[in-house]
Design a protein around this motif. Sequence first.
Motif, PDB file in Angstrom:
ATOM      1  N   ARG A 135       5.010   0.598 -16.926  1.00 40.91           N
ATOM      2  CA  ARG A 135       5.692   1.512 -16.017  1.00 40.91           C
ATOM      3  C   ARG A 135       5.080   1.447 -14.622  1.00 40.91           C
ATOM      4  N   ALA A 136       5.938   1.549 -13.615  1.00 40.19           N
ATOM      5  CA  ALA A 136       5.479   1.599 -12.223  1.00 40.19           C
ATOM      6  C   ALA A 136       4.837   2.949 -11.926  1.00 40.19           C
ATOM      7  N   ARG A 137       4.037   3.000 -10.874  1.00 44.67           N
ATOM      8  CA  ARG A 137       3.399   4.249 -10.470  1.00 44.67           C
ATOM      9  C   ARG A 137       4.370   5.217  -9.815  1.00 44.67           C
ATOM     10  N   TRP A 138       5.471   4.665  -9.268  1.00 45.38           N
ATOM     11  CA  TRP A 138       6.508   5.538  -8.739  1.00 45.38           C
ATOM     12  C   TRP A 138       7.855   4.858  -8.943  1.00 45.38           C
ATOM     13  N   LYS A 139       8.903   5.633  -8.918  1.00 41.98           N
ATOM     14  CA  LYS A 139      10.262   5.127  -9.104  1.00 41.98           C
ATOM     15  C   LYS A 139      11.107   5.548  -7.921  1.00 41.98           C
ATOM     16  N   ARG A 141      14.438   6.078  -5.694  1.00 46.59           N
ATOM     17  CA  ARG A 141      15.837   6.395  -5.981  1.00 46.59           C
ATOM     18  C   ARG A 141      16.803   5.402  -5.334  1.00 46.59           C
ATOM     19  N   LEU A 142      16.271   4.523  -4.491  1.00 48.12           N
ATOM     20  CA  LEU A 142      17.137   3.579  -3.793  1.00 48.12           C
ATOM     21  C   LEU A 142      17.608   2.446  -4.699  1.00 48.12           C
ATOM     22  N   VAL A 143      16.721   1.972  -5.576  1.00 46.16           N
ATOM     23  CA  VAL A 143      17.019   0.825  -6.418  1.00 46.16           C
ATOM     24  C   VAL A 143      17.306   1.313  -7.831  1.00 46.16           C
ATOM     25  N   ALA A 144      18.469   0.935  -8.365  1.00 46.73           N
ATOM     26  CA  ALA A 144      18.890   1.462  -9.662  1.00 46.73           C
ATOM     27  C   ALA A 144      18.031   0.934 -10.807  1.00 46.73           C
ATOM     28  N   GLN A 145      17.550  -0.294 -10.703  1.00 51.66           N
ATOM     29  CA  GLN A 145      16.810  -0.912 -11.797  1.00 51.66           C
ATOM     30  C   GLN A 145      15.349  -1.114 -11.397  1.00 51.66           C
ATOM     31  N   PRO A 146      14.441  -0.245 -11.856  1.00 53.41           N
ATOM     32  CA  PRO A 146      13.049  -0.338 -11.415  1.00 53.41           C
ATOM     33  C   PRO A 146      12.344  -1.619 -11.849  1.00 53.41           C
ATOM     34  N   ASN A 147      12.809  -2.272 -12.921  1.00 53.55           N
ATOM     35  CA  ASN A 147      12.156  -3.508 -13.363  1.00 53.55           C
ATOM     36  C   ASN A 147      12.406  -4.683 -12.423  1.00 53.55           C
ATOM     37  N   LEU A 148      13.232  -4.490 -11.395  1.00 54.64           N
ATOM     38  CA  LEU A 148      13.379  -5.536 -10.372  1.00 54.64           C
ATOM     39  C   LEU A 148      12.046  -5.832  -9.686  1.00 54.64           C
ATOM     40  N   ARG A 149      11.113  -4.896  -9.776  1.00 53.11           N
ATOM     41  CA  ARG A 149       9.819  -5.123  -9.139  1.00 53.11           C
ATOM     42  C   ARG A 149       9.091  -6.322  -9.729  1.00 53.11           C
ATOM     43  N   TRP A 150       9.472  -6.753 -10.924  1.00 57.23           N
ATOM     44  CA  TRP A 150       8.822  -7.886 -11.575  1.00 57.23           C
ATOM     45  C   TRP A 150       9.428  -9.218 -11.170  1.00 57.23           C
ATOM     46  N   ASN A 367      10.313  -0.858  -1.109  1.00 55.28           N
ATOM     47  CA  ASN A 367      10.633   0.330  -1.908  1.00 55.28           C
ATOM     48  C   ASN A 367       9.960   0.372  -3.278  1.00 55.28           C
ATOM     49  N   LEU A 368       9.862  -0.751  -3.972  1.00 55.44           N
ATOM     50  CA  LEU A 368       9.350  -0.792  -5.339  1.00 55.44           C
ATOM     51  C   LEU A 368       7.839  -0.987  -5.371  1.00 55.44           C
ATOM     52  N   ASP A 369       7.221  -0.540  -6.456  1.00 55.82           N
ATOM     53  CA  ASP A 369       5.786  -0.704  -6.675  1.00 55.82           C
ATOM     54  C   ASP A 369       5.533  -2.102  -7.233  1.00 55.82           C
ATOM     55  N   PRO A 370       4.958  -3.020  -6.457  1.00 59.62           N
ATOM     56  CA  PRO A 370       4.785  -4.384  -6.958  1.00 59.62           C
ATOM     57  C   PRO A 370       3.739  -4.447  -8.064  1.00 59.62           C
ATOM     58  N   PRO A 371       3.980  -5.245  -9.107  1.00 61.67           N
ATOM     59  CA  PRO A 371       2.990  -5.379 -10.181  1.00 61.67           C
ATOM     60  C   PRO A 371       1.715  -6.036  -9.673  1.00 61.67           C
ATOM     61  N   GLY A 402       3.239  -6.793   5.250  1.00 59.94           N
ATOM     62  CA  GLY A 402       3.252  -6.869   3.801  1.00 59.94           C
ATOM     63  C   GLY A 402       4.555  -6.464   3.145  1.00 59.94           C
ATOM     64  N   GLY A 403       5.446  -5.800   3.843  1.00 57.76           N
ATOM     65  CA  GLY A 403       6.721  -5.394   3.275  1.00 57.76           C
ATOM     66  C   GLY A 403       7.292  -4.224   4.053  1.00 57.76           C
ATOM     67  N   SER A 404       8.332  -3.610   3.513  1.00 57.33           N
ATOM     68  CA  SER A 404       8.931  -2.460   4.187  1.00 57.33           C
ATOM     69  C   SER A 404       9.085  -1.306   3.194  1.00 57.33           C
ATOM     70  N   GLU A 405       8.632  -0.108   3.597  1.00 54.39           N
ATOM     71  CA  GLU A 405       8.783   1.128   2.839  1.00 54.39           C
ATOM     72  C   GLU A 405       8.176   1.039   1.437  1.00 54.39           C
ATOM     73  N   VAL A 406       7.025   0.376   1.326  1.00 54.93           N
ATOM     74  CA  VAL A 406       6.304   0.352   0.059  1.00 54.93           C
ATOM     75  C   VAL A 406       5.292   1.500   0.046  1.00 54.93           C
ATOM     76  N   GLU A 407       4.389   1.516   1.032  1.00 52.58           N
ATOM     77  CA  GLU A 407       3.452   2.639   1.123  1.00 52.58           C
ATOM     78  C   GLU A 407       4.194   3.952   1.376  1.00 52.58           C
ATOM     79  N   GLN A 408       5.296   3.873   2.101  1.00 51.59           N
ATOM     80  CA  GLN A 408       6.067   5.087   2.378  1.00 51.59           C
ATOM     81  C   GLN A 408       6.597   5.694   1.085  1.00 51.59           C
ATOM     82  N   GLN A 409       7.103   4.842   0.179  1.00 52.55           N
ATOM     83  CA  GLN A 409       7.613   5.359  -1.095  1.00 52.55           C
ATOM     84  C   GLN A 409       6.510   6.052  -1.877  1.00 52.55           C
ATOM     85  N   ALA A 410       5.323   5.417  -1.888  1.00 46.93           N
ATOM     86  CA  ALA A 410       4.198   6.035  -2.597  1.00 46.93           C
ATOM     87  C   ALA A 410       3.823   7.372  -1.964  1.00 46.93           C
TER      88      ALA A 410
END
Length: 419
Positions: A135-139, A141-150, A367-371, A402-410
Amino acid sequence: AGARWQCLATTPGTVSDPSQLPAAEDPDWLCAEVPGTAGSALRAAGADYLVRDLDAEDWWFRTRVNVPDVEAGPWRLELEGIATVADVWIGGEKVLHSESMYARHEVPIAVARGENELVIHCHALTPLLAERRPRARWKTRLVAQPNLRWFRTSLLGRIPGWAPGPAPVGPWRPLRLRPDRTVTARRLETSCEGDDGMLSAVLRLPPDPDARTALLHIGGETQSFAVPATSTAIDVPVEVHVPAVRRWWPHTHGEPHLYDVAVELGGAVQPIGRVGFRSIDADRSGDGFRLLVNGVPVFARGGCWFPPDVVSLVASPTEIRRALETLRDGGLNIVRVTGTTHYPDDEFWRACDELGMLVWQDLMFANLDPPGDDEFTRCVIEEVDQLADQVAGHPSLAVVCGGSEVEQQAAMFGLPGHP
């Protein structure tokens, strides 16, 4: 060039090998353009590509390539990008498995002269996304499928409220089959030393049984370097000192001057790219962030770059240049490539160099929590290395983020950012 492509959707897992595919005359095959996507093939066929879940199907792309008798090998198959989990066959032999939309591949192959079938299988993502994973540390609401982070793939077509479809599936970047005889620049990188410049290059040279000397040309300067005898292609580093270089500037502050680079081998001169010389620094004083180009503060004003065609992900050099010229003519001097989209192609970088547009390049995380597992990390390191090879010599590159809205989501969940 000129290859005729077909594509076909199949139920996931029902076809595992090209020998099981229907004949080319089967009406279920669609005409396809490569580079392109399943979505662009459906669009060209007049199908409703906007609502179809392309991630829920396996997609097959195939063509026939002719290897003429007059050109002997060795050969290499160059694939600049396939979305997303894919296998590749040529001449009936499986030559590649790829799990990243952003990975570039060079595959040495032995093919028969005459016609060879090239087949690409893009696996359905939906069954892969359904597999149980940590499981990711956060989920978000923008992306419907959280496993896309993988998966190393774009969020275009996969953010329901912002980019609902179609998802990119297929060989969205060019493919080439060519003899391993040409000189290519693996990396061109410039630096400034006072008024002078230094070009550092890594060149891929073709196999040659005889040791010889080659020349690297830039800005009226020439550097000779030894080419060892080898039966395979080889990477050779070389440096050239360029005195009194003309600096590259963003168009708001001066001329975006560029230098042509060429290699001379065996009496033949081959252009391998254009580079510019400039220094880029970040002024972080006062908790701020300000860019200095060639030591001069630059007020960066711009906007985000979005693919001109979000279905095929393909745009002509003319389309790319026209869009960037509009930004330049409006007084903007920087463009940001966001982590929700994809890395732009070489035409984008060449146009930014020539027009004097700075580039803020996000890595493709959003947006997603990278593994943090080892295999995912290895894939990302390879991705960033390939990006550096592509953009190192482009003076328009100003920032790699490093990306966009990753730390912001956390932060919105009250959690610390990714370590």
